[in-house]
Design a protein around this motif. Structure first.
Motif, PDB file in Angstrom:
ATOM      1  N   TYR A  95      -0.797   7.236 -10.926  1.00  0.00           N
ATOM      2  CA  TYR A  95      -1.443   7.697  -9.634  1.00  0.00           C
ATOM      3  C   TYR A  95      -0.815   7.122  -8.555  1.00  0.00           C
ATOM      4  CZ  TYR A  95      -4.440   3.543  -9.920  1.00  0.00           C
ATOM      5  OH  TYR A  95      -4.908   2.336  -9.958  1.00  0.00           O
ATOM      6  N   ASP A  96      -1.231   7.131  -7.350  1.00  0.00           N
ATOM      7  CA  ASP A  96      -0.985   6.535  -5.978  1.00  0.00           C
ATOM      8  C   ASP A  96      -1.801   5.887  -5.467  1.00  0.00           C
ATOM      9  OD1 ASP A  96       1.537   8.218  -6.230  1.00  0.00           O
ATOM     10  OD2 ASP A  96       0.739   9.676  -5.010  1.00  0.00           O
ATOM     11  N   CYS A  97      -1.694   4.490  -5.194  1.00  0.00           N
ATOM     12  CA  CYS A  97      -2.500   3.869  -4.281  1.00  0.00           C
ATOM     13  C   CYS A  97      -2.840   4.523  -2.577  1.00  0.00           C
ATOM     14  CB  CYS A  97      -1.948   2.331  -4.084  1.00  0.00           C
ATOM     15  SG  CYS A  97      -0.822   2.012  -2.670  1.00  0.00           S
ATOM     16  N   THR A  98      -3.765   4.282  -2.236  1.00  0.00           N
ATOM     17  CA  THR A  98      -3.928   5.205  -0.986  1.00  0.00           C
ATOM     18  C   THR A  98      -3.180   4.639   0.143  1.00  0.00           C
ATOM     19  OG1 THR A  98      -6.565   5.240  -1.463  1.00  0.00           O
ATOM     20  CG2 THR A  98      -5.855   5.569   0.956  1.00  0.00           C
ATOM     21  N   ALA A  99      -2.977   3.200   0.292  1.00  0.00           N
ATOM     22  CA  ALA A  99      -2.054   3.018   1.151  1.00  0.00           C
ATOM     23  C   ALA A  99      -0.563   3.751   1.224  1.00  0.00           C
ATOM     24  CB  ALA A  99      -1.704   1.475   1.383  1.00  0.00           C
ATOM     25  N   ALA A 100      -0.126   3.938   0.048  1.00  0.00           N
ATOM     26  CA  ALA A 100       1.073   4.350  -0.248  1.00  0.00           C
ATOM     27  C   ALA A 100       1.043   5.782  -0.047  1.00  0.00           C
ATOM     28  CB  ALA A 100       1.682   4.268  -1.609  1.00  0.00           C
ATOM     29  N   ALA A 101       0.002   6.417  -0.470  1.00  0.00           N
ATOM     30  CA  ALA A 101      -0.245   7.827  -0.118  1.00  0.00           C
ATOM     31  C   ALA A 101      -0.123   8.118   1.443  1.00  0.00           C
ATOM     32  CB  ALA A 101      -1.402   8.288  -0.866  1.00  0.00           C
ATOM     33  N   ARG A 102      -0.817   7.491   2.072  1.00  0.00           N
ATOM     34  CA  ARG A 102      -0.967   7.524   3.431  1.00  0.00           C
ATOM     35  C   ARG A 102       0.515   7.509   4.066  1.00  0.00           C
ATOM     36  NH1 ARG A 102      -6.984   5.042   4.848  1.00  0.00           N
ATOM     37  NH2 ARG A 102      -7.964   6.794   4.151  1.00  0.00           N
ATOM     38  N   LEU A 103       1.335   6.510   3.699  1.00  0.00           N
ATOM     39  CA  LEU A 103       2.541   6.335   4.531  1.00  0.00           C
ATOM     40  C   LEU A 103       3.283   7.641   4.186  1.00  0.00           C
ATOM     41  CD1 LEU A 103       3.541   2.744   4.058  1.00  0.00           C
ATOM     42  CD2 LEU A 103       2.743   3.920   5.817  1.00  0.00           C
ATOM     43  N   LEU A 104       3.286   8.343   2.828  1.00  0.00           N
ATOM     44  CA  LEU A 104       4.036   9.542   2.344  1.00  0.00           C
ATOM     45  C   LEU A 104       3.415  10.433   3.210  1.00  0.00           C
ATOM     46  CD1 LEU A 104       4.073   9.038  -1.535  1.00  0.00           C
ATOM     47  CD2 LEU A 104       5.915   8.707   0.077  1.00  0.00           C
ATOM     48  N   ALA A 105       2.300  10.528   3.308  1.00  0.00           N
ATOM     49  CA  ALA A 105       1.561  11.607   4.039  1.00  0.00           C
ATOM     50  C   ALA A 105       2.126  11.627   5.573  1.00  0.00           C
ATOM     51  CB  ALA A 105       0.014  11.689   4.157  1.00  0.00           C
ATOM     52  N   ALA A 106       2.271  10.584   5.957  1.00  0.00           N
ATOM     53  CA  ALA A 106       2.832  10.209   7.442  1.00  0.00           C
ATOM     54  C   ALA A 106       4.316  10.574   7.493  1.00  0.00           C
ATOM     55  CB  ALA A 106       2.599   8.834   7.984  1.00  0.00           C
ATOM     56  N   GLY A 107       5.011  11.005   6.398  1.00  0.00           N
ATOM     57  CA  GLY A 107       6.406  11.334   6.714  1.00  0.00           C
ATOM     58  C   GLY A 107       7.264  10.117   6.139  1.00  0.00           C
ATOM     59  N   GLY A 108       6.663   9.091   5.540  1.00  0.00           N
ATOM     60  CA  GLY A 108       7.453   7.947   4.983  1.00  0.00           C
ATOM     61  C   GLY A 108       8.119   8.356   3.780  1.00  0.00           C
ATOM     62  N   ARG A 109       8.936   7.500   3.409  1.00  0.00           N
ATOM     63  CA  ARG A 109       9.801   7.743   2.366  1.00  0.00           C
ATOM     64  C   ARG A 109      10.032   6.417   1.512  1.00  0.00           C
ATOM     65  NH1 ARG A 109      15.899   9.833   2.685  1.00  0.00           N
ATOM     66  NH2 ARG A 109      16.931   8.967   0.589  1.00  0.00           N
ATOM     67  N   TYR A 110       9.597   6.385   0.107  1.00  0.00           N
ATOM     68  CA  TYR A 110       9.580   5.397  -0.833  1.00  0.00           C
ATOM     69  C   TYR A 110      10.953   4.774  -0.931  1.00  0.00           C
ATOM     70  CZ  TYR A 110       9.308   2.745  -5.042  1.00  0.00           C
ATOM     71  OH  TYR A 110       9.440   1.472  -6.061  1.00  0.00           O
ATOM     72  N   LEU A 111      11.202   3.431  -0.586  1.00  0.00           N
ATOM     73  CA  LEU A 111      12.543   3.077  -0.634  1.00  0.00           C
ATOM     74  C   LEU A 111      12.825   2.163  -1.989  1.00  0.00           C
ATOM     75  CD1 LEU A 111      15.404   2.544   0.666  1.00  0.00           C
ATOM     76  CD2 LEU A 111      14.293   0.750   1.668  1.00  0.00           C
ATOM     77  N   GLY A 112      11.359   1.429  -2.376  1.00  0.00           N
ATOM     78  CA  GLY A 112      11.657   0.503  -3.373  1.00  0.00           C
ATOM     79  C   GLY A 112      10.305  -0.393  -3.714  1.00  0.00           C
ATOM     80  N   LYS A 113      10.174  -1.358  -4.593  1.00  0.00           N
ATOM     81  CA  LYS A 113       9.085  -2.245  -4.713  1.00  0.00           C
ATOM     82  C   LYS A 113       9.823  -3.621  -4.865  1.00  0.00           C
ATOM     83  CE  LYS A 113       5.747   0.392  -6.807  1.00  0.00           C
ATOM     84  NZ  LYS A 113       4.854   0.896  -8.015  1.00  0.00           N
ATOM     85  N   THR A 114       8.758  -4.475  -4.058  1.00  0.00           N
ATOM     86  CA  THR A 114       9.502  -5.859  -3.862  1.00  0.00           C
ATOM     87  C   THR A 114       8.809  -6.963  -4.760  1.00  0.00           C
ATOM     88  OG1 THR A 114       7.931  -6.010  -2.001  1.00  0.00           O
ATOM     89  CG2 THR A 114       9.932  -5.332  -1.427  1.00  0.00           C
ATOM     90  N   ASN A 115       9.658  -8.110  -4.920  1.00  0.00           N
ATOM     91  CA  ASN A 115       9.487  -9.093  -5.867  1.00  0.00           C
ATOM     92  C   ASN A 115       8.163  -9.825  -5.263  1.00  0.00           C
ATOM     93  OD1 ASN A 115       9.528 -10.796  -7.969  1.00  0.00           O
ATOM     94  ND2 ASN A 115      11.698 -11.383  -7.488  1.00  0.00           N
ATOM     95  N   MET A 116       7.379 -10.449  -6.233  1.00  0.00           N
ATOM     96  CA  MET A 116       6.177 -11.125  -5.706  1.00  0.00           C
ATOM     97  C   MET A 116       6.048 -12.327  -6.915  1.00  0.00           C
ATOM     98  SD  MET A 116       3.594  -8.085  -7.061  1.00  0.00           S
ATOM     99  CE  MET A 116       2.096  -8.800  -7.043  1.00  0.00           C
ATOM    100  N   ASP A 117       5.026 -12.968  -6.357  1.00  0.00           N
ATOM    101  CA  ASP A 117       4.514 -14.036  -7.581  1.00  0.00           C
ATOM    102  C   ASP A 117       3.684 -13.308  -8.614  1.00  0.00           C
ATOM    103  OD1 ASP A 117       5.002 -16.820  -7.002  1.00  0.00           O
ATOM    104  OD2 ASP A 117       4.164 -16.223  -4.861  1.00  0.00           O
ATOM    105  N   GLU A 118       3.671 -13.451  -9.704  1.00  0.00           N
ATOM    106  CA  GLU A 118       2.968 -12.637 -10.648  1.00  0.00           C
ATOM    107  C   GLU A 118       1.613 -12.411 -10.495  1.00  0.00           C
ATOM    108  OE1 GLU A 118       3.196 -14.377 -14.638  1.00  0.00           O
ATOM    109  OE2 GLU A 118       2.014 -13.013 -15.577  1.00  0.00           O
ATOM    110  N   PHE A 119       1.105 -11.292 -10.250  1.00  0.00           N
ATOM    111  CA  PHE A 119      -0.179 -10.945  -9.797  1.00  0.00           C
ATOM    112  C   PHE A 119      -0.683 -11.260  -8.462  1.00  0.00           C
ATOM    113  CE2 PHE A 119      -0.536  -9.762 -14.394  1.00  0.00           C
ATOM    114  CZ  PHE A 119      -1.095  -8.541 -14.503  1.00  0.00           C
ATOM    115  N   GLY A 120       0.118 -11.830  -7.661  1.00  0.00           N
ATOM    116  CA  GLY A 120      -0.104 -12.380  -6.475  1.00  0.00           C
ATOM    117  C   GLY A 120      -0.472 -13.808  -6.397  1.00  0.00           C
ATOM    118  N   MET A 121      -0.514 -14.375  -7.486  1.00  0.00           N
ATOM    119  CA  MET A 121      -0.791 -15.684  -7.738  1.00  0.00           C
ATOM    120  C   MET A 121       0.431 -16.725  -7.440  1.00  0.00           C
ATOM    121  SD  MET A 121      -3.226 -15.337 -10.887  1.00  0.00           S
ATOM    122  CE  MET A 121      -4.392 -13.728 -10.978  1.00  0.00           C
TER     123      MET A 121
END
Lengths: 488, 102
Positions: free
Chosen positions: A95-121
């Motif tokens: 399923y889609d998270c709301t923030a991403a769904a809103r960017l898609l609905a606004a005509g945005g295009r998914y480019l990729g996912k970015t690296n992060m610290d594990e679980f944001g920690m």
């Protein structure tokens, strides 16, 4: 040089017919191909040319088909959402998270996912199952974290803009350490639906962008109530782009006293003073304020955030999704071994600390006292708002540190969040703006506002940006670092 | 407080984690340092302060109590390490008693 455009410039160029959104995406794709091997900012990429053709991005809309990136903790149907963790290495979002769904609905295009610290920690992007991200200003240094991939990608023109998440500074700190703009809205402004939970009373999604106006544009698109998130606010979306065009004249800017005690580099103290002077030169009024509990916020935060994390991460049990350890004879062994194999060292440490803080015999002394301190901290901010319209403080106590420097010293890592995490504890909006360079590394200043007053925050942030134009500085520094080749 | 190995073992069990001996000692040292730091909270007078309860500054959203389409069971099972006949498959909840340090 389509990859170096801001979102505002790209939108204007498309409107004029100078180029297409597909050409912008192609330019970014080519730059990612060539430079991301040095930075490690991306953990997943949309297939090249997939966007509009595959129906992922509708034509038109306010984003005109331009690309965005998500952090690896944001669900988008059909993409891996791994939170940079072994335990979710095989997970694909249904399923889609709301923030991403809103960017898609606004005509945005998914480019990729970015690296992060594990679980944001983490605050360095070193606690990632995909390996560390490198700071594009100096490849031997950390980009900050946990949205380190997002910050590095935006700083190095590997993304037009990015979504990050901020639990204790995870948007603003990497934005500051990579010399880009990062915004965390008031708690509840952006739906958390589909954002993998770390600490639910602290988490917020926000943009990392090349300038304040771009951050305003993106935030306007993703804010607003969401029936799928009961903690989202039922409040109208403010006009942030318009706010970013206003003068700072007449704003009362609060400067907290006693920050030096909390460990402020001399260079950061000088940059802070310069930023305050710049706002004053544009007609703002400087006001000294007192936030006496700021010095205890780090202790409270690391008990509360870990307590919430220990509860949220209980769901990773090797049963419904994610990694399952082989050969467990019973269910309890399955839980313990899957979690031991799947979680990295910092996540384990935080689960342990949070479980301890909530456990019988220690709850009152740790978790409850931290929640009481949080009340006092929120009152400190409330009192400050009687005297000022926004606060100005450094985003970080120092510039980007070397990879490895804090890896074996979790407490040192935590103390670097001293200026960002109080903002999450009180649920306030804040924007970090790059304003200075010290020893070849960027420094960021943070404007913090009253609850729901993103308008004032963006007004002051834009005034800082006018005083300290940063784009050319960033472009030159990143070009020099990337030309110098790989890190030692 | 002095964090003993017994407390670390107990918390490890509550958290459903499994550490090796070396990992446990490293964890104990890390947690001890963090607890020494957060001990500053113990020195504050917080007797009359209510615990923080709500981050959100205003009212939230409510939705109609109406049925909506939800994730199909097959999609929910797609990510499962083991599934059969529309269910998740797990080992027995009560062991055959050969599990080492249970």
């Amino acid at each position: 040089m389509l990859e170096s455009l801001t979102l505002g410039e790209a939108l204007a160029g498309i409107e004029r017919g100078d180029f297409s959104a597909d050409e912008v995406t192609a330019a970014l794709d080519a730059r990612i191909d060539s430079l991301d091997p040095h930075l490690n900012a991306y953990v997943h990429r949309a297939p090249a040319g997939a966007g509009a053709a595959a129906g992922i991005a509708p034509a038109g809309g306010p984003l005109c088909g331009l690309p965005f990136t998500l952090k690896d903790n944001m669900n988008l149907r059909g993409t891996p959402t791994g939170c940079a963790s072994r335990i979710l290495a095989s997970y694909e979002s249904p399923y889609d998270c709301t923030a991403a769904a809103r960017l898609l609905a606004a005509g945005g295009r998914y480019l990729g996912k970015t690296n992060m610290d594990e679980f944001g920690m983490g605050s360095s992007n070193e606690y990632s199952a995909h390996g560390p991200v490198r700071n594009p200003w100096d490849l031997a240094r950390a980009p900050g974290g946990s949205s380190g991939g997002a910050a590095a990608a935006v700083a190095a023109d590997l993304a037009l803009f990015a979504l990050g998440s901020d639990t204790g500074g995870s948007i603003r700190q990497p934005a500051a350490l990579c010399g880009v703009v990062g915004a965390k809205p008031t708690y509840g402004r952006v739906s958390r639906y589909g954002l993998v939970a770390f600490a639910s009373s602290l988490d917020q999604i926000g943009p990392l962008a090349k300038d304040v106006a771009d951050a305003a544009r993106v935030l306007e698109l993703i804010m607003g109530p969401d029936p799928r998130d009961a903690t989202s606010l039922d409040a109208p979306v403010p006009r942030l782009l318009a706010a970013a065009r206003k003068s700072a004249r007449g704003l009362r800017v609060g400067l907290p006293e006693g920050l030096a005690v909390l460990g402020l580099d001399d260079a950061v103290a000088a940059a802070w003073e310069a930023a305050a002077a710049a706002l004053a030169a544009q007609g703002a009024e400087r006001v000294a304020v007192s936030l006496p509990r700021l010095r205890h916020a780090t202790a409270a935060y690391y008990l509360l955030a870990t307590a919430e994390a220990s509860s949220n991460l209980a769901r990773y049990d090797g049963v419904r999704y994610g990694l399952r350890a082989a050969g467990a004879a019973d269910l309890d062994a399955l839980y313990r071994r899957s979690r031991a194999e799947g979680f990295g060292p910092e996540v384990r440490r935080r689960i342990m600390l949070g479980t301890f803080a909530l456990s019988r015999g220690y709850y009152e002394e740790y978790y409850l006292r931290a929640q009481k301190l949080r009340t006092l901290l929120a009152r400190d901010f409330d009192q400050a708002w009687e005297r000022c319209d926004c606060l100005l403080l450094p985003t970080t106590p120092g510039p980007a540190f070397r990879l490895g420097e804090r890896l074996d010293d979790p407490l040192a890592m935590y103390l670097g969040d001293v200026f960002t995490l109080p903002v999450n504890l009180a649920g306030l909006p804040a924007v970090s703006v790059p304003t200075a360079v010290h020893a070849g590394l960027p420094l960021g200043m943070q404007v913090v506002g009253r609850p729901l007053d993103e308008v004032t925050v963006f007004r002051a942030a834009a005034a800082l940006e006018r005083a300290f134009p940063f784009r050319e500085t960033r472009r030159r520094a990143v070009a020099a670092a990337l030309d110098a080749g790989d890190a030692p | 407080m002095e964090l003993g190995e017994d407390v670390v073992r107990h918390v490890e069990s509550l958290a459903r984690l499994e550490l090796t001996g070396d990992e446990r000692e490293a964890m104990r040292r890390d947690l001890q340092r963090i607890l020494d730091y957060v001990a500053e909270l113990a020195a504050l007078d917080l007797a009359d302060v209510p615990p923080f309860a709500e981050t959100r500054p205003g009212g939230g959203v409510l939705r109609e109590d109406a049925a909506r389409p939800s994730l199909p069971a097959s999609a929910a099972l797609d990510g499962a390490p083991a599934a059969a006949a529309g269910h998740f498959v797990v080992p027995p909840a009560i062991a055959a008693a050969e599990d080492g340090d249970a």
